[in-house]
Design a protein around this motif. Structure first.
Motif, PDB file in Angstrom:
ATOM      1  N   ALA A  82       3.746 -21.222 -16.622  1.00 28.13           N
ATOM      2  CA  ALA A  82       2.439 -20.842 -17.161  1.00 28.13           C
ATOM      3  C   ALA A  82       2.214 -19.335 -17.067  1.00 28.13           C
ATOM      4  N   LEU A  83       2.657 -18.719 -15.967  1.00 27.86           N
ATOM      5  CA  LEU A  83       2.515 -17.265 -15.846  1.00 27.86           C
ATOM      6  C   LEU A  83       3.348 -16.539 -16.896  1.00 27.86           C
ATOM      7  N   ARG A  84       4.521 -17.079 -17.201  1.00 27.08           N
ATOM      8  CA  ARG A  84       5.330 -16.461 -18.261  1.00 27.08           C
ATOM      9  C   ARG A  84       4.645 -16.587 -19.619  1.00 27.08           C
ATOM     10  N   GLU A  85       3.925 -17.693 -19.838  1.00 22.18           N
ATOM     11  CA  GLU A  85       3.151 -17.823 -21.079  1.00 22.18           C
ATOM     12  C   GLU A  85       2.115 -16.700 -21.176  1.00 22.18           C
ATOM     13  N   LEU A  86       1.412 -16.466 -20.077  1.00 24.18           N
ATOM     14  CA  LEU A  86       0.381 -15.424 -20.089  1.00 24.18           C
ATOM     15  C   LEU A  86       1.005 -14.046 -20.290  1.00 24.18           C
ATOM     16  N   GLU A  87       2.175 -13.815 -19.703  1.00 22.27           N
ATOM     17  CA  GLU A  87       2.855 -12.536 -19.929  1.00 22.27           C
ATOM     18  C   GLU A  87       3.264 -12.383 -21.391  1.00 22.27           C
ATOM     19  N   THR A  88       3.735 -13.463 -21.995  1.00 25.24           N
ATOM     20  CA  THR A  88       4.170 -13.407 -23.393  1.00 25.24           C
ATOM     21  C   THR A  88       3.015 -13.046 -24.310  1.00 25.24           C
ATOM     22  N   HIS A  89       1.837 -13.559 -24.026  1.00 24.39           N
ATOM     23  CA  HIS A  89       0.689 -13.334 -24.906  1.00 24.39           C
ATOM     24  C   HIS A  89      -0.201 -12.195 -24.423  1.00 24.39           C
ATOM     25  N   GLY A  90       0.248 -11.440 -23.421  1.00 18.62           N
ATOM     26  CA  GLY A  90      -0.447 -10.214 -23.046  1.00 18.62           C
ATOM     27  C   GLY A  90      -1.580 -10.375 -22.056  1.00 18.62           C
ATOM     28  N   TYR A  91      -1.810 -11.566 -21.530  1.00 16.90           N
ATOM     29  CA  TYR A  91      -2.898 -11.746 -20.579  1.00 16.90           C
ATOM     30  C   TYR A  91      -2.484 -11.377 -19.149  1.00 16.90           C
ATOM     31  N   LEU A  92      -1.222 -11.123 -18.956  1.00 14.36           N
ATOM     32  CA  LEU A  92      -0.731 -10.806 -17.620  1.00 14.36           C
ATOM     33  C   LEU A  92       0.470  -9.886 -17.742  1.00 14.36           C
ATOM     34  N   ARG A  93       0.587  -8.954 -16.846  1.00 10.61           N
ATOM     35  CA  ARG A  93       1.797  -8.143 -16.756  1.00 10.61           C
ATOM     36  C   ARG A  93       2.013  -7.755 -15.299  1.00 10.61           C
ATOM     37  N   ARG A  94       3.263  -7.498 -14.981  1.00  9.26           N
ATOM     38  CA  ARG A  94       3.622  -7.164 -13.607  1.00  9.26           C
ATOM     39  C   ARG A  94       4.278  -5.786 -13.582  1.00  9.26           C
ATOM     40  N   GLU A  95       3.794  -4.940 -12.697  1.00  8.61           N
ATOM     41  CA  GLU A  95       4.272  -3.563 -12.614  1.00  8.61           C
ATOM     42  C   GLU A  95       4.865  -3.328 -11.228  1.00  8.61           C
ATOM     43  N   ARG A  96       6.010  -2.667 -11.207  1.00  6.63           N
ATOM     44  CA  ARG A  96       6.648  -2.303  -9.938  1.00  6.63           C
ATOM     45  C   ARG A  96       6.215  -0.881  -9.569  1.00  6.63           C
ATOM     46  N   LEU A  97       5.614  -0.748  -8.410  1.00 10.00           N
ATOM     47  CA  LEU A  97       5.081   0.537  -7.958  1.00 10.00           C
ATOM     48  C   LEU A  97       5.689   0.895  -6.613  1.00 10.00           C
ATOM     49  N   ARG A  98       5.865   2.190  -6.406  1.00  6.37           N
ATOM     50  CA  ARG A  98       6.377   2.666  -5.121  1.00  6.37           C
ATOM     51  C   ARG A  98       5.213   3.171  -4.270  1.00  6.37           C
ATOM     52  N   THR A  99       5.128   2.662  -3.058  1.00  9.46           N
ATOM     53  CA  THR A  99       4.064   3.054  -2.143  1.00  9.46           C
ATOM     54  C   THR A  99       4.402   4.393  -1.485  1.00  9.46           C
ATOM     55  N   PRO A 100       3.437   5.045  -0.845  1.00  9.03           N
ATOM     56  CA  PRO A 100       3.729   6.343  -0.209  1.00  9.03           C
ATOM     57  C   PRO A 100       4.821   6.278   0.850  1.00  9.03           C
ATOM     58  N   ASP A 101       5.036   5.097   1.466  1.00 10.74           N
ATOM     59  CA  ASP A 101       6.088   5.009   2.475  1.00 10.74           C
ATOM     60  C   ASP A 101       7.451   4.684   1.876  1.00 10.74           C
ATOM     61  N   GLY A 102       7.542   4.681   0.539  1.00  8.39           N
ATOM     62  CA  GLY A 102       8.829   4.489  -0.121  1.00  8.39           C
ATOM     63  C   GLY A 102       9.161   3.061  -0.493  1.00  8.39           C
ATOM     64  N   LYS A 103       8.340   2.102  -0.124  1.00  8.55           N
ATOM     65  CA  LYS A 103       8.607   0.713  -0.454  1.00  8.55           C
ATOM     66  C   LYS A 103       8.155   0.404  -1.885  1.00  8.55           C
ATOM     67  N   VAL A 104       8.771  -0.613  -2.475  1.00 11.91           N
ATOM     68  CA  VAL A 104       8.439  -1.028  -3.843  1.00 11.91           C
ATOM     69  C   VAL A 104       7.624  -2.313  -3.780  1.00 11.91           C
ATOM     70  N   ARG A 105       6.487  -2.306  -4.443  1.00  8.04           N
ATOM     71  CA  ARG A 105       5.609  -3.465  -4.487  1.00  8.04           C
ATOM     72  C   ARG A 105       5.368  -3.868  -5.943  1.00  8.04           C
ATOM     73  N   THR A 106       5.085  -5.140  -6.141  1.00  3.01           N
ATOM     74  CA  THR A 106       4.771  -5.648  -7.479  1.00  3.01           C
ATOM     75  C   THR A 106       3.268  -5.826  -7.610  1.00  3.01           C
ATOM     76  N   ARG A 107       2.693  -5.212  -8.635  1.00  5.02           N
ATOM     77  CA  ARG A 107       1.257  -5.326  -8.884  1.00  5.02           C
ATOM     78  C   ARG A 107       1.038  -6.197 -10.113  1.00  5.02           C
ATOM     79  N   THR A 108       0.176  -7.195  -9.979  1.00  9.55           N
ATOM     80  CA  THR A 108      -0.163  -8.081 -11.089  1.00  9.55           C
ATOM     81  C   THR A 108      -1.403  -7.554 -11.777  1.00  9.55           C
TER      82      THR A 108
END
Length: 278
Positions: A82-108
């Motif tokens: 279901a989440l992939r459906e929402l991503e396909t139609h633009g209602y959801l996207r996931r972004e990979r961001l780097r925090t100040p301490d160098g770690k990578v987090r996923t933001r919905t």
């Protein structure tokens, strides 16, 4: 007296067999949902429900698959789809961001109206260096495969998508996996047997890296050599050094200096004529 929602069509209130709306205006704890989502013709009911739930969450709340699975009775497989459906139609996207301490987090990011971006608050993204995919570890034949064997191996890989569309491979992946299939063919398996081994009991979920899955199967399920049993060869007889016979001085092979076989036989049977000396 409460005022009905102005967007409800008047004729719906007077229908005999249709929907009758009893609307009460919300003054707190409500979320505005567009009809483009609530009446979306291509989204499943679960996808629409998840979109509504995610849009109602406060900023910073978790909306990953594990959290949603713990919240709703549907399993992780259905929620992920279901989440992939929402991503396909633009209602959801996931972004990979780097925090100040160098770690990578996923933001919905939840979009209540896909395609309409608020220009006053542009999204800020931090570029993340993509990791190079690890090389596929596949078994190799014991000897260099000939062109015919590699061609047969490539043909096996090129037809896997007929059994399961998720196993469609690129030309580069087929080239990298061909030696692994050749190692199976070299062990006496037919192409159909290799194809069956690679396509049976596939997981009931999307396969994002089919080449990695096939490389794993080619390695961990590599069959043993189908060779007939051959007993170990007998050790060759010992080759004794040459000696001269103590009696006739003839050369013979033996473990130690002594008489030759003829002289030993004559000594055991004196009536037997001895071999003439040369």
């Amino acid at each position: 007296m409460d005022i009905q929602h102005p967007s409800a069509p008047p004729h719906a209130e007077s229908g005999v067999g249709g929907i009758v709306h009893e609307n009460v205006r919300h003054h707190s704890r409500f979320t505005v949902i567009g009809n483009h989502l609530a009446q979306h013709r291509e989204l499943s009911g679960l996808a629409i429900g998840l979109a509504v739930y995610i849009q109602s969450l406060p900023a910073g709340a978790r909306a990953d698959i594990r959290t949603l699975t713990a919240r709703f009775p549907e399993g992780s497989t259905r929620i992920a789809a279901a989440l992939r459906e929402l991503e396909t139609h633009g209602y959801l996207r996931r972004e990979r961001l780097r925090t100040p301490d160098g770690k990578v987090r996923t933001r919905t990011v939840s979009c209540n109206r896909p395609g309409a971006v608020d220009r006053a608050a542009p999204a800020v993204r931090t570029p993340v260096r993509e990791k190079k995919p690890k090389p596929l570890a596949v078994p190799h034949p014991e000897r260099a495969p000939g062109p015919g064997l590699l061609r047969a191996a490539t043909d096996v890989l090129a037809t896997l998508h007929r059994a399961d569309a998720r196993l469609a491979l690129s030309a580069r992946d087929a080239e990298r996996l061909a030696p692994g299939v050749a190692a199976w063919l070299e062990r006496g398996l037919t192409p159909s047997a290799v194809r069956h081994a690679l396509t049976r009991d596939l997981p009931d979920r999307p396969i994002h890296r089919p080449a990695a899955l096939l490389a794993h199967r080619l390695t961990v399920q590599l069959p043993v050599w189908d060779r007939p049993f051959q007993p170990p060869a007998a050790a060759p007889p010992a080759l004794h050094p040459l000696h001269n016979c103590d009696v006739c001085d003839r050369a013979y092979r033996g473990p130690e200096p002594d008489r030759c076989p003829g002289c030993r036989a004559h000594a055991a049977d004196p009536g037997r004529a001895a071999l003439p000396r040369t």
